[in-house]
Scaffold this active site. Structure first.
Site, PDB file in Angstrom:
ATOM      1  N   HIS B  77       0.845  -1.201   0.000  1.00 16.83           N
ATOM      2  CA  HIS B  77       0.000   0.000   0.000  1.00 16.83           C
ATOM      3  C   HIS B  77       0.881   1.252   0.000  1.00 16.83           C
ATOM      4  O   HIS B  77       0.656   2.174  -0.780  1.00 16.83           O
ATOM      5  CB  HIS B  77      -0.928  -0.006   1.211  1.00 16.83           C
ATOM      6  CG  HIS B  77      -1.583   1.319   1.494  1.00 16.83           C
ATOM      7  ND1 HIS B  77      -2.608   1.819   0.725  1.00 16.83           N
ATOM      8  CD2 HIS B  77      -1.339   2.262   2.448  1.00 16.83           C
ATOM      9  CE1 HIS B  77      -2.964   3.010   1.198  1.00 16.83           C
ATOM     10  NE2 HIS B  77      -2.214   3.305   2.245  1.00 16.83           N
ATOM     11  N   ASP B 106       6.310  21.742 -26.435  1.00 13.36           N
ATOM     12  CA  ASP B 106       6.347  20.402 -25.848  1.00 13.36           C
ATOM     13  C   ASP B 106       7.424  20.395 -24.772  1.00 13.36           C
ATOM     14  O   ASP B 106       8.030  21.427 -24.477  1.00 13.36           O
ATOM     15  CB  ASP B 106       6.673  19.353 -26.929  1.00 13.36           C
ATOM     16  CG  ASP B 106       6.140  17.972 -26.552  1.00 13.36           C
ATOM     17  OD1 ASP B 106       6.480  17.488 -25.454  1.00 13.36           O
ATOM     18  OD2 ASP B 106       5.384  17.385 -27.351  1.00 13.36           O
ATOM     19  N   TRP B 142       7.075  -0.276   3.848  1.00 18.49           N
ATOM     20  CA  TRP B 142       7.591   0.375   2.631  1.00 18.49           C
ATOM     21  C   TRP B 142       9.004   0.907   2.837  1.00 18.49           C
ATOM     22  O   TRP B 142       9.740   1.141   1.891  1.00 18.49           O
ATOM     23  CB  TRP B 142       6.650   1.494   2.163  1.00 18.49           C
ATOM     24  CG  TRP B 142       6.855   2.813   2.853  1.00 18.49           C
ATOM     25  CD1 TRP B 142       6.330   3.192   4.043  1.00 18.49           C
ATOM     26  CD2 TRP B 142       7.622   3.926   2.365  1.00 18.49           C
ATOM     27  NE1 TRP B 142       6.745   4.473   4.348  1.00 18.49           N
ATOM     28  CE2 TRP B 142       7.530   4.948   3.337  1.00 18.49           C
ATOM     29  CE3 TRP B 142       8.376   4.166   1.226  1.00 18.49           C
ATOM     30  CZ2 TRP B 142       8.169   6.182   3.196  1.00 18.49           C
ATOM     31  CZ3 TRP B 142       9.015   5.405   1.096  1.00 18.49           C
ATOM     32  CH2 TRP B 142       8.903   6.385   2.072  1.00 18.49           C
ATOM     33  N   SER B 169      12.720   6.085 -13.462  1.00 18.36           N
ATOM     34  CA  SER B 169      11.627   6.833 -14.078  1.00 18.36           C
ATOM     35  C   SER B 169      11.547   8.236 -13.496  1.00 18.36           C
ATOM     36  O   SER B 169      11.430   9.226 -14.232  1.00 18.36           O
ATOM     37  CB  SER B 169      10.321   6.074 -13.864  1.00 18.36           C
ATOM     38  OG  SER B 169       9.229   6.925 -14.059  1.00 18.36           O
ATOM     39  N   SER B 170      11.647   8.327 -12.167  1.00 15.12           N
ATOM     40  CA  SER B 170      11.534   9.638 -11.518  1.00 15.12           C
ATOM     41  C   SER B 170      12.687  10.550 -11.911  1.00 15.12           C
ATOM     42  O   SER B 170      12.488  11.741 -12.159  1.00 15.12           O
ATOM     43  CB  SER B 170      11.551   9.492  -9.993  1.00 15.12           C
ATOM     44  OG  SER B 170      10.437   8.784  -9.581  1.00 15.12           O
ATOM     45  N   HIS B 253      13.190  11.870   3.563  1.00 15.49           N
ATOM     46  CA  HIS B 253      12.583  13.147   3.922  1.00 15.49           C
ATOM     47  C   HIS B 253      12.428  14.108   2.750  1.00 15.49           C
ATOM     48  O   HIS B 253      11.369  14.687   2.581  1.00 15.49           O
ATOM     49  CB  HIS B 253      13.180  13.823   5.145  1.00 15.49           C
ATOM     50  CG  HIS B 253      12.147  14.746   5.700  1.00 15.49           C
ATOM     51  ND1 HIS B 253      11.097  14.290   6.454  1.00 15.49           N
ATOM     52  CD2 HIS B 253      11.911  16.050   5.493  1.00 15.49           C
ATOM     53  CE1 HIS B 253      10.267  15.288   6.696  1.00 15.49           C
ATOM     54  NE2 HIS B 253      10.739  16.369   6.138  1.00 15.49           N
ATOM     55  N   GLU B 255      11.850  13.136  -0.072  1.00 17.84           N
ATOM     56  CA  GLU B 255      10.714  12.499  -0.744  1.00 17.84           C
ATOM     57  C   GLU B 255       9.382  13.057  -0.242  1.00 17.84           C
ATOM     58  O   GLU B 255       8.447  13.273  -1.006  1.00 17.84           O
ATOM     59  CB  GLU B 255      10.787  10.984  -0.519  1.00 17.84           C
ATOM     60  CG  GLU B 255       9.560  10.199  -0.959  1.00 17.84           C
ATOM     61  CD  GLU B 255       9.383  10.144  -2.462  1.00 17.84           C
ATOM     62  OE1 GLU B 255      10.361  10.461  -3.184  1.00 17.84           O
ATOM     63  OE2 GLU B 255       8.285   9.804  -2.910  1.00 17.84           O
ATOM     64  N   TYR B 257       8.790  15.989   0.706  1.00 21.23           N
ATOM     65  CA  TYR B 257       8.537  17.288   0.077  1.00 21.23           C
ATOM     66  C   TYR B 257       8.364  17.169  -1.425  1.00 21.23           C
ATOM     67  O   TYR B 257       7.691  18.004  -2.042  1.00 21.23           O
ATOM     68  CB  TYR B 257       9.633  18.282   0.484  1.00 21.23           C
ATOM     69  CG  TYR B 257       9.466  18.599   1.934  1.00 21.23           C
ATOM     70  CD1 TYR B 257       8.476  19.495   2.337  1.00 21.23           C
ATOM     71  CD2 TYR B 257      10.176  17.929   2.913  1.00 21.23           C
ATOM     72  CE1 TYR B 257       8.232  19.729   3.666  1.00 21.23           C
ATOM     73  CE2 TYR B 257       9.933  18.160   4.252  1.00 21.23           C
ATOM     74  CZ  TYR B 257       8.967  19.061   4.623  1.00 21.23           C
ATOM     75  OH  TYR B 257       8.714  19.275   5.943  1.00 21.23           O
ATOM     76  N   SER B 268      -1.533  27.223  -5.181  1.00 22.59           N
ATOM     77  CA  SER B 268      -1.201  28.619  -5.492  1.00 22.59           C
ATOM     78  C   SER B 268      -1.718  29.043  -6.860  1.00 22.59           C
ATOM     79  O   SER B 268      -1.734  30.235  -7.168  1.00 22.59           O
ATOM     80  CB  SER B 268       0.321  28.826  -5.440  1.00 22.59           C
ATOM     81  OG  SER B 268       0.817  28.450  -4.182  1.00 22.59           O
ATOM     82  N   HIS B 302      14.635  12.870  12.134  1.00 18.99           N
ATOM     83  CA  HIS B 302      13.437  12.955  12.983  1.00 18.99           C
ATOM     84  C   HIS B 302      12.506  11.768  12.747  1.00 18.99           C
ATOM     85  O   HIS B 302      11.552  11.584  13.479  1.00 18.99           O
ATOM     86  CB  HIS B 302      12.707  14.303  12.828  1.00 18.99           C
ATOM     87  CG  HIS B 302      12.035  14.522  11.514  1.00 18.99           C
ATOM     88  ND1 HIS B 302      11.977  15.742  10.907  1.00 18.99           N
ATOM     89  CD2 HIS B 302      11.389  13.682  10.680  1.00 18.99           C
ATOM     90  CE1 HIS B 302      11.313  15.645   9.773  1.00 18.99           C
ATOM     91  NE2 HIS B 302      10.957  14.410   9.613  1.00 18.99           N
ATOM     92  N   HIS B 303      12.799  10.967  11.709  1.00 21.24           N
ATOM     93  CA  HIS B 303      12.045   9.719  11.519  1.00 21.24           C
ATOM     94  C   HIS B 303      12.590   8.613  12.413  1.00 21.24           C
ATOM     95  O   HIS B 303      12.067   7.509  12.417  1.00 21.24           O
ATOM     96  CB  HIS B 303      12.136   9.262  10.063  1.00 21.24           C
ATOM     97  CG  HIS B 303      11.483  10.215   9.110  1.00 21.24           C
ATOM     98  ND1 HIS B 303      10.161  10.134   8.764  1.00 21.24           N
ATOM     99  CD2 HIS B 303      11.971  11.282   8.445  1.00 21.24           C
ATOM    100  CE1 HIS B 303       9.865  11.101   7.919  1.00 21.24           C
ATOM    101  NE2 HIS B 303      10.945  11.818   7.707  1.00 21.24           N
ATOM    102  N   THR B 328       6.609  26.945   5.990  1.00 19.74           N
ATOM    103  CA  THR B 328       5.310  26.327   5.719  1.00 19.74           C
ATOM    104  C   THR B 328       4.199  27.249   6.190  1.00 19.74           C
ATOM    105  O   THR B 328       3.180  27.421   5.509  1.00 19.74           O
ATOM    106  CB  THR B 328       5.208  24.957   6.414  1.00 19.74           C
ATOM    107  OG1 THR B 328       6.394  24.218   6.117  1.00 19.74           O
ATOM    108  CG2 THR B 328       4.007  24.185   5.926  1.00 19.74           C
ATOM    109  N   LYS B 331       3.541  30.003   3.751  1.00 18.83           N
ATOM    110  CA  LYS B 331       2.710  29.603   2.616  1.00 18.83           C
ATOM    111  C   LYS B 331       1.230  29.657   2.964  1.00 18.83           C
ATOM    112  O   LYS B 331       0.415  30.199   2.231  1.00 18.83           O
ATOM    113  CB  LYS B 331       3.089  28.185   2.181  1.00 18.83           C
ATOM    114  CG  LYS B 331       4.459  28.145   1.550  1.00 18.83           C
ATOM    115  CD  LYS B 331       4.634  26.910   0.709  1.00 18.83           C
ATOM    116  CE  LYS B 331       5.569  27.147  -0.426  1.00 18.83           C
ATOM    117  NZ  LYS B 331       4.971  27.826  -1.567  1.00 18.83           N
ATOM    118  N   ARG B 450       1.487   1.260  14.951  1.00 20.05           N
ATOM    119  CA  ARG B 450       1.100   1.091  13.547  1.00 20.05           C
ATOM    120  C   ARG B 450       1.512  -0.299  13.067  1.00 20.05           C
ATOM    121  O   ARG B 450       2.220  -1.022  13.764  1.00 20.05           O
ATOM    122  CB  ARG B 450       1.769   2.174  12.699  1.00 20.05           C
ATOM    123  CG  ARG B 450       3.275   2.072  12.682  1.00 20.05           C
ATOM    124  CD  ARG B 450       3.923   3.281  12.062  1.00 20.05           C
ATOM    125  NE  ARG B 450       3.777   3.308  10.617  1.00 20.05           N
ATOM    126  CZ  ARG B 450       4.609   3.952   9.789  1.00 20.05           C
ATOM    127  NH1 ARG B 450       5.647   4.620  10.276  1.00 20.05           N
ATOM    128  NH2 ARG B 450       4.422   3.954   8.500  1.00 20.05           N
TER     129      ARG B 450
END
Lengths: 293, 535
Positions: B77, B106, B142, B169-170, B253, B255, B257, B268, B302-303, B328, B331, B450
């Site tokens: 998932h 293009d 994951w 790909s990314s 991390h 990732e 963002y 925006s 922090h993870h 943040t 924004k 979790r």
């Protein structure tokens, strides 16, 4: 547009209904939040949690309040015409600096908290905690007492797929073990936490922390429990198929009762070891024991 | 032999006929469509897995699946939603919009574009096929932490290769976006005149190029630990399992963002349109995005506050993490100031954008709580964290993609979508998503970890509520799929400027936009005069 409003009414009614349906959960309001706990670390973390929660609620009220006001008053359908301003240096500086100041205040409180947690020196006793797939082992260092602690038999039956034993009928379903950890209150206990196979995490919410149990490394944490009682937790780091089924139960006793328990446990384990050795090399003593029983 | 002639003949025409169009296409709109449809498909695949998870968690006891299968579901998932739904969704939007917003015909590298999309179906076929392999699919989360991940059966190398393909790909997509933005802007369009969506994607593309190779390195080390006798992460061999976590989150991390900056860009674009007012604080929006991107590289640990880092490490990562709240906050304040004294209407894209601002902020608030390192020893690996990142990823990233789809569907299809169905979809989603995730804060604080298929009975009520929310939310998304199909097939014809307050170069084009967006560069000074660019 009336159609929209009806939809809002229906959906909000639905949410309200759901909230009511969940009323039993409100029976203990404490279950909506962190436990206040039984150690100074737990109290401190509870207070920090509440401090930051209230700060965010306060900021939320201001921001969402302004949004709500704007959404109500600055609607085109109310005849609003759009202003065309697009920046204001003063206000942009203000809403950068004020949050920064709030953060500095929070950081000071949080730093004090961390320093308290990391003060593992001068402990009165050491307990080594080792995680296995899927049970815990506890060693009372220097006492020669150690044992494994795993999910109790009733929970273990009830957790099987299609089990006829309902979880509701099991005493402390998934939060009960065959042999709990016993510790004294008012004693600074240092936990030395590690693992044998994969990473686990030892978590008793009432103590105010969890700590990863990592193979090859020993992590330190401490607790000085204030009240006698039974405190329950479980493994908090995914450790394979039965991750959900390796609970932790800690029984905190008065130092006197703890000493009594420890003495009995030593005697029992000594006897068991003796029996093991005896079993390893058959001797007359075994025969005697058998005939006597 | 006639390939060249063939290409020449069709160069200025519409798409090739037949299904092969989609295989060989180098057109940014076709590839954008492929990305978006792929993203939608993966959204439903990952969603089905989530519903299996929620169904098992409806009540205590094991009713439906084996715990190992449950772990496979949580693992896949996560991977499917992140790499299959959210990221391709944003890349699809970039493919469609970036050339149009820059006044370009293009993307800069059209063939690369084709390749970067077509890697994905193979990557996910590989990934999902692991479910049927001996020993089952990956079940270590994951995040794929060793040593647990190394217990995966024959599926293990397939998972690693699938992750490699996704990463490739990314990276290719990111290179293309950067090349396009730097080289294909209409004459006179300076960087500080670009729409926010383009800005946020430019910064995101740099994050991708910096972060994805790190992930590739981490999983390659797992592979060599498993098969080639290395001991990067094996303590018994002198390695360190925690090092994997450091490397993983050095990717992980940024990732986070990567999955939210383009969403900031979308919001925006949408709020000024429906407030009929220019975006407030354009320059500070750009600087805030860049600061967030910078900070995203120095907060990874922090993870892992509970892995036993030294006190100094904990303090550094805590302070750096708390700092992210400042840009943040800027924004969010800017969006509210954009709405302030506007003349707002509430079409579906605006509704999703407003829900984004509120619900993403709630995710930001819980993020601030999680940043407090000492309390994180309670929150870590509990449902509070699950609630937090679903608020920022579902009501954040996914809501933004949905909002963008509604906003630009008229431009893409030439037809207005069904507004009544859109509103139905919005209100059902808004209510159910909160019924789904809000109670997870409670069970998390109360002590529910979790990634568990079964739980102690005191967590029952809120899990039931959450599961009910999950099913309503999941099935509500079918309405969205239907709305998209309906808009593709017909409907009220959309004008070039499909929304009254819409500004920007894509709205200068007719709807649907021509196959090759701008054959000749638009006159920027004219667009500026009509108030379409930022000042």
């Amino acid at each position: 547009m009336k159609w929209d409003k009806r939809l809002v009414a229906v959906t909000s009614g639905l949410t309200g209904g759901l909230a009511l349906a969940a009323t039993p959960a409100w029976a203990g309001l404490g279950e909506l939040n962190l436990p206040y706990g039984v150690t100074s670390i737990a109290h401190m973390n509870y207070d920090l949690n509440m401090l930051v929660l209230w700060i965010t609620i306060f900021i939320g009220i201001i921001v969402f309040g302004a949004m709500g006001y704007s959404m109500y008053h600055h609607r085109k359908s109310q005849g609003a015409t759009a202003a065309q301003f697009h920046h204001n240096t003063t206000i942009e500086i203000v809403w950068t600096v004020i949050p920064l100041l709030i953060l500095v205040g929070m950081a000071i409180a949080a730093t004090r908290g961390l320093v308290l947690m990391y003060d593992t020196d001068n402990a009165d006793m050491d307990i080594k905690v080792t995680g296995y797939q899927w049970q815990w082992r506890y060693d009372y260092l220097g006492e020669g007492v150690s044992f494994y602690s795993k999910l109790d038999e009733q929970s273990n039956q009830a957790r099987e797929l299609g089990s006829s034993l309902q979880p509701e009928r099991v005493d402390n379903y998934l939060r009960n073990v065959d042999k709990p950890l016993v510790v004294p209150i008012n004693t600074k206990i240092r936990f030395l936490i590690t693992a044998e196979d994969v990473i686990h995490a030892w978590w008793v919410p009432e103590f105010g922390w969890k700590m990863d149990a990592i193979p090859g490394f020993v992590n330190k944490a401490w607790a000085k429990i204030e009240q006698p009682g039974v405190y329950r937790g479980q493994c908090a780091e995914l450790c394979g198929r039965d991750h959900a089924f390796m609970p932790i139960v800690v029984i905190a006793k008065t130092p006197e009762e703890y000493k009594k328990w420890l003495a009995e446990e030593k005697k029992r384990q000594g006897a068991a070891e003796g029996a093991e050795q005896a079993a390893a090399e058959p001797s007359p003593a075994v025969d005697v024991a058998q005939t006597q029983s | 032999m006639s390939a060249v002639d063939h290409a020449e003949a069709h160069h200025h025409d519409g798409p090739e006929p037949g299904l092969l169009r989609w295989v060989f296409t180098t057109n940014h709109k076709d590839i954008g469509t492929l990305y978006l449809l792929f993203s939608l498909l993966m959204f439903f695949v990952g969603g089905a897995m989530a519903l299996i998870i929620r169904a098992e968690l409806f009540q205590p006891g094991m009713q439906l699946v084996d715990p190992y299968f449950f772990n496979e579901m949580t693992t896949l998932h996560g991977l499917v939603m992140i790499f299959g739904a959210i990221m391709p969704g944003f890349v699809g939007l970039a493919n469609w919009q970036v050339p149009m917003m820059l006044g370009a015909p293009d993307m800069a590298l059209p063939r690369l574009n084709n390749w970067s999309f077509w890697l994905l179906p193979f990557a996910f076929t590989l990934l999902l096929s692991t479910l049927f392999m001996p020993g089952g699919g990956p079940a270590g989360g994951w995040t794929m932490y060793p040593p647990l991940m190394l217990e995966t059966g024959q599926a293990f190398p397939f998972v690693i290769f699938a992750v490699h393909l996704m990463g490739m790909s990314s990276i290719l997509g990111a290179i293309n976006i950067i090349a396009t933005i730097f080289n294909m802007r209409a004459p006179g369009l300076t960087l500080m005149m670009m729409p926010m969506f383009v800005w946020t994607w430019l910064i995101t593309a740099f994050l991708l190029i910096a972060a994805m190779p790190v992930l590739a390195g981490a999983v390659t080390m797992l592979l060599t630990d498993q098969y080639f006798g290395t001991h990067f992460f094996n303590a018994a061999g002198g390695g360190d399992p925690v090092m994997y976590q450091h490397i993983f989150w050095f990717f992980g991390h940024p990732e986070v963002y990567i999955m939210i900056l383009p969403a900031f860009g979308i919001i925006s674009q949408i709020i000024p349109t429906f407030a009929r007012k220019p975006l407030f604080g354009y320059a500070s929006m750009v600087y805030a995005t860049a600061s967030i991107a910078f900070l995203s590289f120095i907060v990874w640990a922090h993870h892992m506050f509970t892995v036993g880092m030294p006190l100094a490490g904990e303090l550094f990562f805590m302070y750096a993490t708390m700092l992210i709240a400042v840009p943040t906050g800027v924004k969010v304040f800017n969006w509210v100031a954009t709405m302030w004294q506007g003349a707002m209407t509430f079409e579906t894209p605006m509704l999703f954008a407003l829900a984004f601002v509120i619900l993403f902020s709630i995710g930001g608030f819980s993020g601030l709580m999680l940043a407090i390192a000492s309390v994180d020893f309670q929150y870590q690996d509990g449902y509070f964290v699950v609630a937090h990142f679903h608020y920022v990823l579902v009501t954040g990233a996914a809501f933004a993609i949905i909002a963008a789809a509604y906003y630009w569907l008229p431009k893409w299809t030439g037809n207005m979508y069904d507004e009544q169905l859109g509103k139905l979809h919005f209100w059902l989603s808004l209510v159910s998503v909160n019924v789904l995730y809000f109670p997870q804060h409670f069970v998390g604080l109360a002590g529910m970890p979790r990634r568990i298929p079964d739980y102690a009975v005191q967590f029952t009520e809120w899990n039931m509520v959450s599961t009910v929310g999950a099913f309503v939310f999941g099935f509500s998304q079918l309405i969205f799929a239907w709305i998209v199909i309906k808009a593709i097939r017909g409907g009220v014809k959309a004008e070039g400027r499909s929304w009254e307050g819409a500004h920007g170069m894509e709205w200068e084009l007719p709807s649907p936009a021509p196959y090759h967006s701008f054959q000749t560069p638009p006159d920027i000074s004219k667009v500026m005069a009509s108030g379409d660019a930022h000042s």
